[in-house]
Design a protein around this motif. Sequence first.
Motif, short mmCIF file in Angstrom:
data_model
loop_
_atom_site.label_atom_id
_atom_site.label_comp_id
_atom_site.label_asym_id
_atom_site.label_seq_id
_atom_site.Cartn_x
_atom_site.Cartn_y
_atom_site.Cartn_z
N ASP A 792 0.83 -1.21 0.00
CA ASP A 792 0.00 0.00 0.00
C ASP A 792 0.87 1.25 0.00
O ASP A 792 0.55 2.24 -0.69
N ALA A 793 1.96 1.23 0.77
CA ALA A 793 2.83 2.41 0.84
C ALA A 793 3.50 2.67 -0.51
O ALA A 793 3.63 3.82 -0.94
N VAL A 794 3.94 1.60 -1.18
CA VAL A 794 4.57 1.76 -2.50
C VAL A 794 3.59 2.31 -3.51
O VAL A 794 3.88 3.26 -4.25
N LEU A 795 2.39 1.73 -3.54
CA LEU A 795 1.40 2.19 -4.51
C LEU A 795 0.98 3.62 -4.23
O LEU A 795 0.77 4.42 -5.17
N ALA A 796 0.85 4.00 -2.96
CA ALA A 796 0.48 5.38 -2.63
C ALA A 796 1.57 6.34 -3.07
O ALA A 796 1.28 7.42 -3.61
N ALA A 797 2.85 5.96 -2.84
CA ALA A 797 3.95 6.84 -3.24
C ALA A 797 4.00 6.99 -4.76
O ALA A 797 4.21 8.09 -5.28
N LEU A 798 3.83 5.89 -5.48
CA LEU A 798 3.87 5.96 -6.94
C LEU A 798 2.68 6.73 -7.48
O LEU A 798 2.80 7.49 -8.46
N SER A 799 1.52 6.54 -6.88
CA SER A 799 0.34 7.27 -7.33
C SER A 799 0.54 8.77 -7.16
O SER A 799 0.20 9.57 -8.05
N ALA A 800 1.11 9.16 -6.00
CA ALA A 800 1.37 10.58 -5.79
C ALA A 800 2.42 11.09 -6.75
O ALA A 800 2.37 12.24 -7.22
N ALA A 801 3.41 10.25 -7.11
CA ALA A 801 4.49 10.67 -7.99
C ALA A 801 4.03 10.86 -9.43
O ALA A 801 4.71 11.51 -10.22
N THR A 802 2.87 10.32 -9.78
CA THR A 802 2.37 10.55 -11.14
C THR A 802 2.02 12.01 -11.38
O THR A 802 1.83 12.44 -12.53
N SER A 803 1.95 12.78 -10.30
CA SER A 803 1.70 14.23 -10.42
C SER A 803 2.97 15.02 -10.17
O SER A 803 2.93 16.23 -9.90
N ASP A 804 4.12 14.37 -10.24
CA ASP A 804 5.41 15.04 -10.01
C ASP A 804 5.58 16.18 -11.01
O ASP A 804 5.16 16.08 -12.17
N GLY A 805 6.23 17.24 -10.54
CA GLY A 805 6.48 18.38 -11.43
C GLY A 805 7.42 18.05 -12.56
O GLY A 805 7.44 18.74 -13.59
N ASP A 806 8.25 17.03 -12.39
CA ASP A 806 9.15 16.60 -13.46
C ASP A 806 8.41 15.62 -14.36
O ASP A 806 7.90 14.60 -13.91
N LYS A 807 8.39 15.91 -15.63
CA LYS A 807 7.61 15.11 -16.58
C LYS A 807 8.10 13.67 -16.63
O LYS A 807 7.31 12.72 -16.62
N LYS A 808 9.43 13.48 -16.66
CA LYS A 808 9.97 12.12 -16.75
C LYS A 808 9.66 11.33 -15.49
O LYS A 808 9.35 10.14 -15.56
N ALA A 809 9.78 11.98 -14.33
CA ALA A 809 9.48 11.28 -13.08
C ALA A 809 8.00 10.85 -13.06
O ALA A 809 7.68 9.73 -12.65
N ALA A 810 7.13 11.73 -13.51
CA ALA A 810 5.70 11.40 -13.53
C ALA A 810 5.42 10.24 -14.48
O ALA A 810 4.64 9.32 -14.17
N GLU A 811 6.07 10.26 -15.65
CA GLU A 811 5.87 9.17 -16.62
C GLU A 811 6.36 7.84 -16.05
O GLU A 811 5.70 6.81 -16.17
N ARG A 812 7.54 7.85 -15.42
CA ARG A 812 8.08 6.61 -14.87
C ARG A 812 7.21 6.10 -13.72
O ARG A 812 7.03 4.88 -13.55
N ALA A 813 6.69 7.03 -12.93
CA ALA A 813 5.81 6.62 -11.82
C ALA A 813 4.56 5.95 -12.36
O ALA A 813 4.08 4.95 -11.79
N ALA A 814 4.02 6.52 -13.43
CA ALA A 814 2.80 5.92 -14.01
C ALA A 814 3.08 4.51 -14.52
O ALA A 814 2.27 3.59 -14.34
N ILE A 815 4.22 4.33 -15.14
CA ILE A 815 4.57 3.00 -15.66
C ILE A 815 4.74 2.01 -14.50
O ILE A 815 4.23 0.88 -14.55
N ALA A 816 5.48 2.44 -13.46
CA ALA A 816 5.68 1.55 -12.31
C ALA A 816 4.36 1.23 -11.61
O ALA A 816 4.13 0.09 -11.16
N PHE A 817 3.50 2.23 -11.50
CA PHE A 817 2.21 2.00 -10.83
C PHE A 817 1.38 0.98 -11.60
O PHE A 817 0.78 0.08 -11.01
N ARG A 818 1.32 1.11 -12.93
CA ARG A 818 0.54 0.15 -13.73
C ARG A 818 1.12 -1.26 -13.59
O ARG A 818 0.39 -2.25 -13.60
N LYS A 819 2.46 -1.32 -13.44
CA LYS A 819 3.09 -2.63 -13.32
C LYS A 819 2.77 -3.29 -11.97
O LYS A 819 2.53 -4.50 -11.91
#
Length: 853
Positions: A792-819
């Motif tokens: 739950d902690a990992v998924l919450a962190a990745l979900s929040a990171a999908t709104s990261d101000g850095d575009k690449k970080a947000a994209e990578r977070a979205a990929i990791a979250f879907r995985k």
Amino acid sequence: MNDEAALIAAIAAAPDDRHLPLVFADWLDDRGDPRGAWIRHPAVSLWMPPNYENPIPKLLAALAADKRVIDVRRAAEVIGSPIVPGLIELLKHEKPRVRRQACMCLRNIGKRAKEAVPALLEVLGDPERDVREQAAKALKDIGAVGITDIDQLKAALTDDDWGVRHAASQVLGSMRAKGSVLQEFVEQLDSPDPNDRQEAVRGLMQLGTADAVPAFDRALDDPEVAVREVAVQALGRLKFADASGALCRATKDRVATIRKSAARQLGSGGRYAALTPEVVAALVALLDDPVPDVRAAACAAIARFDSPLVPPLIPCVVALLDDLSTEVQQSAIGTLGGIARGNKAALQALTAQLNNLDPKHRQLAVNAIGIVGRNDSGALTALMPLFGDPVEEVAYEATSAIGNWEKLPASVAVPLLERLSRLRDADQQVHAIAGVLVALGRFEAPPAEVIEALREAVRTPPVGYGQLSAIEALAALGPAAVPAIPDLVALFTRDDQPVNYYAHSFAVTALVRVGERGRDQLVALLDTESDDTRTIILQGLRDQGTAALPFLPAVLRLYHHTTDERHRALIVELIRALGPEADAAIPDLMAALETTQSRHTRTNTLRALQQFGTAFLPYLPRLIEFARRPEFTNDLDTIATIVSHFAPCEPQVKDPLREFLRAAAPDETDNSALRRVKKSTRQICASALFALNDAALLPELAQLVNDPEADIRAAIAYELNRLNTPAVLPFLRRLLGDSAETVRLRAIEVLVRRNDTSTETIAALVHAVEDHAVKVRRAAIDALGKLNVSTDAVLAALSAATSDGDKKAAERAAIAFRKLAPKESKPARAKKPPAPTNPKGGLRRPREKKKPQ
């Protein structure tokens, strides 16, 4: 008085205390004040005393006054977006230099200055070229964020300044707007105004895209010569092989200047495009063009290609040697020199050109023969008569050509010596004399007259650098130059000549290459001559490398009895140059360490000992003892390097390395030089001890995770990975909270390599997803995805990171979250109805529909 005023007053009362400003910076950080970070940065902090107020007004005032502009640019880069509004105002300043500096500041700030983009677009119309160029470069570095109107960029594509055009093209490329601009320029080609069409071609040229080739091809049919010529130039500048087809079509233009330009552009394409049959056909056709300039340009273009299709063209180029135009003939000569090496037919045709009455023609032919016929006896026979050519340039070219031969026959000696005699009588042909002397060093079996001529040049130097060339020629002759030994030795013993480092260094080389007799003379000079002579000989021997190994006994004799510090230092450098085979010098070098030496000589002595490998092993205990002496404190890293070489195979060095590691602990009283030595020692010892893969050393080595040097902490992250024990994991997790970004990145990388999915590591990585450094956030996100732990902690962190101000970080977070996110339950598929049964048994086969006829 508030707390800020009290802190500023305390800083003012103790101006030498370097810690109080840092305390104030921490206080500001706690309150979210950006001045805290600025106080810590030297580029900004120098603008803040005495009251540590916002430095931006001071910086803008200095820029407007055109003072300390380099310091302002450095500070602006650190401050970033807060200073951008002030810089935008300065873009309207009356002084061009101020506007230019404001653009440069915005360029340094980069993507953080995106709000300045509209203002910079306006500056692209500035009357000053330098201002426009810097504005365009700033736009390129900031990016195309927020640009909706590309008219200014399109206009910049036709600017007079190349830098403006280039930067504007790159900005349009980053906007992916080249397509729309290209279409506008293509439509502009339909304008009835030739100037508009010419401007459109120039704009298309700056876009630098292969999509513009059809437009250029179309422009080749323009009724205006100027438009067609610009189109040809544009095709030549495109780094695309696609342009060659259009250029081939341009070779058939009715105007000779365009055909010539097309040939030249095809030649320039030889640097990046393959020679195709189509290009070959076009160039061969131009070789028969009625205009000589065109034929010459086509011939020169052939020389620019390196392709299997070029040699078959040699006969076509040879035929141009009979052209009625001198320009075409000379172009053919130069082309053959580039494409016909070793070709007998070309060599024969070029030899016939030596009878031409034009000196330039003969000179070009000589140069080409020297390349095409190098080491060829026939070419040598053709060149020899030209040593006496009445035109000095031709004779010089002929002599220089054979100077590149590997070996010359004795028959060349007489004409060469006759030319040398004429030149020495003239006493002014500096380069020509040197060229003849160099050629005299190419004989396989030099006649006595050649050796005597070279000796005479050593004894009585010609003008210029003739003596150096003569000595170099004697060195090239090797053992055949034995008769010249007295003259070479005399260079060191004559008192009537000043010391010439290059002449003496060349003489050392010549005596070494002559053989044993030459070496004996050098040894005698080392034993008997003056200190200056010894210095020059030692320098020359050092430059010989391992070839000077036979001189080691004589050098060590000099090392024993000389008191000249220069000689001792040079001997140590010479021993280093001799390599591991000079291990006979080890006892002398070790004995020298016992004596009083300058720090530089002692350090060089230790570095010379590094190369001897196992031969040094018996002396290792003595060296370790040296390391404990105070005078060797500044050489601890060099000693540690020598000892560490034995760590994998000699267990007894483990304890000395641990001792060195403890001795290299940082101390506040260390000066900068000692800090560097200790830092290097810690790095060397830690790497060697970790290589032992001894888990018992972990408690001692792990203390380095708290080292004050970020470089060492980052290296320790990698070194900890060598130990195959889970005990390293807590230390790696501690490095995840390090103050240095590089250390945190290394720790994440190593934790992923170890595939550590423990609860503590996952929690630390989840925390790192919120790191203030964007690279660390990206690495932490990638690490969570690779470790494949879904909590739950990992998924919450990745979900929040999908709104990261850095575009690449947000994209990578979205990929990791879907995985990692649990898959949603899918609806069960409806079961197929059972197939109808056949009463006779088996399945009823469905009736096939007949296909319509």
